[in-house]
Motif scaffolding. Structure first.
Motif, short mmCIF file in Angstrom:
data_model
loop_
_atom_site.label_atom_id
_atom_site.label_comp_id
_atom_site.label_asym_id
_atom_site.label_seq_id
_atom_site.Cartn_x
_atom_site.Cartn_y
_atom_site.Cartn_z
N ILE A 243 -17.81 33.33 -21.91
CA ILE A 243 -16.81 32.02 -22.19
C ILE A 243 -16.90 31.98 -23.77
O ILE A 243 -15.94 31.58 -24.26
CB ILE A 243 -17.56 30.96 -21.53
CG1 ILE A 243 -17.24 31.09 -20.17
CG2 ILE A 243 -17.10 29.40 -22.09
CD1 ILE A 243 -18.31 30.13 -19.20
N ILE A 244 -17.85 31.80 -24.48
CA ILE A 244 -17.77 31.75 -25.89
C ILE A 244 -17.06 32.63 -26.47
O ILE A 244 -16.35 32.25 -27.46
CB ILE A 244 -19.32 31.52 -26.54
CG1 ILE A 244 -20.15 30.34 -25.90
CG2 ILE A 244 -19.46 31.65 -28.06
CD1 ILE A 244 -21.60 30.40 -25.92
N GLU A 245 -17.25 33.99 -26.37
CA GLU A 245 -16.65 34.96 -27.04
C GLU A 245 -15.27 34.89 -26.88
O GLU A 245 -14.44 35.18 -27.77
CB GLU A 245 -17.23 36.22 -26.27
CG GLU A 245 -18.83 36.71 -26.78
CD GLU A 245 -19.55 37.53 -26.21
OE1 GLU A 245 -20.47 37.87 -26.38
OE2 GLU A 245 -19.14 38.03 -25.04
N LYS A 246 -14.67 34.65 -25.43
CA LYS A 246 -13.37 34.53 -24.97
C LYS A 246 -12.67 33.24 -25.98
O LYS A 246 -11.87 33.61 -26.59
CB LYS A 246 -13.36 34.04 -23.61
CG LYS A 246 -11.68 33.57 -23.25
CD LYS A 246 -11.80 33.14 -21.69
CE LYS A 246 -10.26 32.70 -21.62
NZ LYS A 246 -10.32 32.16 -20.27
N ALA A 247 -13.57 32.27 -26.03
CA ALA A 247 -12.84 31.07 -26.97
C ALA A 247 -12.73 31.60 -28.36
O ALA A 247 -11.62 31.15 -29.00
CB ALA A 247 -13.73 29.75 -26.93
N ILE A 248 -13.55 32.18 -29.17
CA ILE A 248 -13.55 32.45 -30.31
C ILE A 248 -12.70 33.66 -30.54
O ILE A 248 -11.53 33.55 -31.67
CB ILE A 248 -15.00 32.96 -30.87
CG1 ILE A 248 -16.04 31.91 -30.99
CG2 ILE A 248 -14.70 33.71 -32.20
CD1 ILE A 248 -17.37 32.18 -30.89
N LEU A 249 -12.52 34.66 -29.78
CA LEU A 249 -11.25 35.65 -30.18
C LEU A 249 -10.11 35.05 -29.63
O LEU A 249 -9.09 35.57 -30.18
CB LEU A 249 -11.77 36.82 -29.10
CG LEU A 249 -13.15 37.38 -29.66
CD1 LEU A 249 -13.56 38.64 -28.43
CD2 LEU A 249 -12.87 38.22 -30.84
N GLU A 250 -9.89 34.24 -28.53
CA GLU A 250 -8.55 33.75 -28.33
C GLU A 250 -8.11 32.96 -29.45
O GLU A 250 -6.88 32.72 -29.66
CB GLU A 250 -8.79 32.91 -27.09
CG GLU A 250 -7.46 32.85 -26.33
CD GLU A 250 -7.82 31.84 -25.00
OE1 GLU A 250 -8.43 30.74 -25.19
OE2 GLU A 250 -7.49 32.70 -24.00
N SER A 251 -8.93 32.08 -30.12
CA SER A 251 -8.74 31.27 -31.20
C SER A 251 -8.18 32.05 -32.40
O SER A 251 -7.27 31.50 -33.15
CB SER A 251 -9.82 30.36 -31.63
OG SER A 251 -10.62 31.11 -32.38
N GLN A 252 -8.45 33.40 -32.24
CA GLN A 252 -7.92 34.24 -33.63
C GLN A 252 -6.67 34.91 -32.94
O GLN A 252 -6.24 35.96 -33.54
CB GLN A 252 -8.91 35.10 -33.94
CG GLN A 252 -9.91 34.42 -34.72
CD GLN A 252 -9.80 33.74 -36.12
OE1 GLN A 252 -8.74 34.15 -36.67
NE2 GLN A 252 -10.29 32.45 -36.08
N GLY A 253 -6.23 34.85 -31.61
CA GLY A 253 -5.13 35.38 -31.09
C GLY A 253 -5.24 36.82 -30.73
O GLY A 253 -4.31 37.69 -30.63
#
Length: 149
Positions: free
Chosen positions: A45-55
């Motif tokens: 969940i954390i990794e998804k949010a971080i990577l998604e925030s970078q597109g």
């Protein structure tokens, strides 16, 4: 708890520089892709949010075996993030196999329990960077900017 399996975030392009974390000053002309090899649902969940925030378009697998199977199909990723603790095959062994397959994606090792022996083992296996969990949004943004060059 349901584990995220694949994120396809076409609405937030890297060109927009979208970042709810405030770290997203990345401006690129291509969409980055990532494979995250981690079986911890909270970390996903954390990794998804971080990577998604970078597109970054992100796909998750829960084991080294699953990662190798996916990569053997010809799937290609700009960056592969690998946890130390994985079922059936740890992150170091997974990294060795990925490099032996000739895959030259940027490899990031992540672990919740940092020590110099783990770092050396991962680096010797072929990772490009070693990061203590959880991923840091600023560190990810910095890596993505470097990859853009």
């Amino acid at each position: 708890m349901e584990q995220p399996s694949k994120i396809n975030n076409n609405e937030k392009s890297v060109q927009q520089g979208f970042s709810p974390s405030g770290c997203g000053d990345l401006i690129a002309t291509k969409k980055f892709t990532a494979l995250v090899v981690d079986n911890d649902p909270i970390c996903q969940i954390i990794e998804k949010a971080i990577l998604e925030s970078q597109g970054v378009e992100t796909q998750f697998v829960g084991s080294g075996i699953d990662a190798l199977d996916l990569l053997a199909t010809g799937a290609n990723f700009d960056i592969i993030i690998i946890a130390w603790v994985l079922p059936m095959m740890n992150g170091v062994e997974t990294t060795r196999h990925i490099r032996a397959m000739g895959i030259r994606s940027k490899l990031l090792a992540v672990t919740a329990c940092f020590d110099e022996r783990k770092k050396k083992a991962f680096l010797d296996a072929g990772v490009d960077e070693f990061i203590e969990k959880p991923l840091n949004p600023k560190k990810v943004a910095s890596i993505m900017r470097e990859m853009k060059k």
